[in-house]
Design a protein around this motif. Structure first.
Motif, short mmCIF file in Angstrom:
data_model
loop_
_atom_site.label_atom_id
_atom_site.label_comp_id
_atom_site.label_asym_id
_atom_site.label_seq_id
_atom_site.Cartn_x
_atom_site.Cartn_y
_atom_site.Cartn_z
N UNK A 151 -4.00 -10.78 -11.44
CA UNK A 151 -4.43 -9.39 -11.50
C UNK A 151 -3.23 -8.49 -11.27
N UNK A 152 -3.41 -7.23 -11.62
CA UNK A 152 -2.41 -6.24 -11.23
C UNK A 152 -3.12 -5.05 -10.62
N UNK A 153 -2.44 -4.46 -9.65
CA UNK A 153 -2.90 -3.22 -9.04
C UNK A 153 -1.96 -2.16 -9.58
N UNK A 154 -2.53 -1.25 -10.35
CA UNK A 154 -1.73 -0.29 -11.10
C UNK A 154 -2.09 1.14 -10.70
N UNK A 155 -1.10 2.03 -10.65
CA UNK A 155 -1.39 3.45 -10.53
C UNK A 155 -1.04 4.09 -11.86
N UNK A 214 0.85 -1.21 0.00
CA UNK A 214 0.00 0.00 0.00
C UNK A 214 0.88 1.25 0.00
N UNK A 215 1.93 1.25 0.82
CA UNK A 215 2.84 2.40 0.86
C UNK A 215 3.53 2.59 -0.49
N UNK A 216 3.93 1.50 -1.12
CA UNK A 216 4.59 1.58 -2.43
C UNK A 216 3.64 2.15 -3.47
N UNK A 217 2.37 1.71 -3.43
CA UNK A 217 1.37 2.23 -4.37
C UNK A 217 1.18 3.73 -4.17
N UNK A 218 1.08 4.15 -2.91
CA UNK A 218 0.92 5.59 -2.62
C UNK A 218 2.12 6.40 -3.12
N UNK A 219 3.33 5.89 -2.81
CA UNK A 219 4.54 6.60 -3.22
C UNK A 219 4.66 6.67 -4.74
N UNK A 220 4.32 5.58 -5.42
CA UNK A 220 4.40 5.55 -6.89
C UNK A 220 3.42 6.57 -7.48
N UNK A 263 -0.98 7.36 -22.57
CA UNK A 263 0.49 7.22 -22.61
C UNK A 263 1.14 7.66 -21.29
N UNK A 264 0.34 7.69 -20.21
CA UNK A 264 0.91 8.13 -18.93
C UNK A 264 1.85 7.07 -18.36
N UNK A 265 2.71 7.51 -17.48
CA UNK A 265 3.55 6.59 -16.74
C UNK A 265 2.66 5.76 -15.83
N UNK A 266 3.08 4.55 -15.50
CA UNK A 266 2.32 3.76 -14.54
C UNK A 266 3.25 2.85 -13.77
N UNK A 267 2.76 2.35 -12.67
CA UNK A 267 3.47 1.40 -11.83
C UNK A 267 2.46 0.32 -11.46
#
Length: 140
Positions: A65-69, A39-45, A76-80
């Motif tokens: 599945x993937x949880x993506x930001x 969760x912290x990694x998702x927020x930081x990304x 064409x946005x960046x994503x994680x």
């Protein structure tokens, strides 16, 4: 020694909306666990990439599945993304949150998601649960 105090008020309790009755979680269509670190990694990304959409969807080969930001308005946005193998959902399913609604006490959470555009985050460490609405551009 030094003593320090802070009183930080988020909002006047009078202006907060409270549910009038208990929320009943509809049928759960997807369930998985996110650790506090994930969760912290998702927020930081999201913060680093300057994006606000959290998307849960099938991974590229439909084996999990993937949880993506990302920014869904900009293809064409960046994503994680963090991938979870062995959890299958229909490739047409796209579950969308706004990262600003992910304001939980730190911890690990079981996330239950319903096609009725609501989800339940249940802490595995504390006696706390949150109901978080999905964005209207979610699709099931």
């Amino acid at each position: 020694g030094q003593r320090r105090k802070v009183n930080y008020i988020f909002s006047d309790p009078e202006i907060l909306t409270h549910p009038r009755k208990d929320i009943k979680m509809p049928t759960i269509d997807l369930s998985f666990t996110l650790s506090s670190d994930q969760i912290n990694t998702i927020r930081k990304a999201a913060s680093t990439l300057g994006v606000a959409d959290v998307v849960v969807m099938s991974n590229d080969d439909n084996t999990g599945i993937e949880v993506q930001v990302a920014d869904l308005k900009n293809p064409s946005s960046n994503y994680y993304a963090i991938e979870f193998e062995g959890i299958e959902i229909d490739p047409d399913v796209k579950i969308v949150y706004n990262i600003n609604n992910w304001k939980m006490i730190p911890g690990d959470y079981v996330i239950n998601i319903s096609s009725k555009l609501i989800s339940q985050f249940i802490s595995t460490t504390d006696q706390v649960e949150y109901f978080i609405a999905l964005e209207k551009n979610s699709s099931f």
